[in-house]
Design a protein around this motif. Structure first.
Motif, PDB file in Angstrom:
ATOM      1  N   LEU A 137      40.195  55.559  17.215  1.00 29.50           N
ATOM      2  CA  LEU A 137      41.146  54.443  17.264  1.00 29.50           C
ATOM      3  C   LEU A 137      41.617  54.209  18.692  1.00 29.50           C
ATOM      4  CD1 LEU A 137      43.430  55.042  14.152  1.00 29.50           C
ATOM      5  CD2 LEU A 137      41.955  53.078  14.545  1.00 29.50           C
ATOM      6  N   ARG A 169      38.924  52.589  20.858  1.00 27.13           N
ATOM      7  CA  ARG A 169      38.735  51.161  20.550  1.00 27.13           C
ATOM      8  C   ARG A 169      39.935  50.316  20.967  1.00 27.13           C
ATOM      9  NH1 ARG A 169      37.169  52.500  14.884  1.00 27.13           N
ATOM     10  NH2 ARG A 169      39.218  51.685  14.400  1.00 27.13           N
ATOM     11  N   ASP A 180      42.807  50.469  19.311  1.00 25.08           N
ATOM     12  CA  ASP A 180      43.500  50.130  18.070  1.00 25.08           C
ATOM     13  C   ASP A 180      44.655  51.077  17.737  1.00 25.08           C
ATOM     14  OD1 ASP A 180      41.828  47.979  17.613  1.00 25.08           O
ATOM     15  OD2 ASP A 180      40.408  49.160  16.439  1.00 25.08           O
ATOM     16  N   VAL A 207      50.265  53.638  12.367  1.00 22.67           N
ATOM     17  CA  VAL A 207      48.891  53.342  11.956  1.00 22.67           C
ATOM     18  C   VAL A 207      48.640  54.118  10.677  1.00 22.67           C
ATOM     19  CG1 VAL A 207      46.448  53.620  12.533  1.00 22.67           C
ATOM     20  CG2 VAL A 207      48.069  53.005  14.297  1.00 22.67           C
TER      21      VAL A 207
END
Length: 66
Positions: free
Chosen positions: A45, A48, A50, A59
């Motif tokens: 994550l 990326r 994110d 998250v």
């Protein structure tokens, strides 16, 4: 709704939902052992882009092993 607070190494806890901080003050993933148990999902994550960098952001990881 009832919440139980447990202490211990998060990678050793078994629960339906686990809430843990995943970044250090400098933005790195702060728990490599937990991330290894999660199949490197936190690292991926972050790579990326994110994984939120701001404090207080969340998250939700789906389909994590055990």
């Amino acid at each position: 709704m009832e919440f139980a607070v447990k202490s211990g190494r998060p990678e050793n806890l078994r629960t339906g939902c686990l809430v843990v901080p995943v970044r250090t003050a400098d933005g790195r993933c702060g728990n490599a052992a937990l991330d290894a148990v999660l199949g490197d999902r936190v690292r991926r994550l972050a790579e990326r882009g994110d994984l939120p960098a701001a404090a207080g952001k969340t998250v939700l990881l789906h389909e994590v092993p055990d």
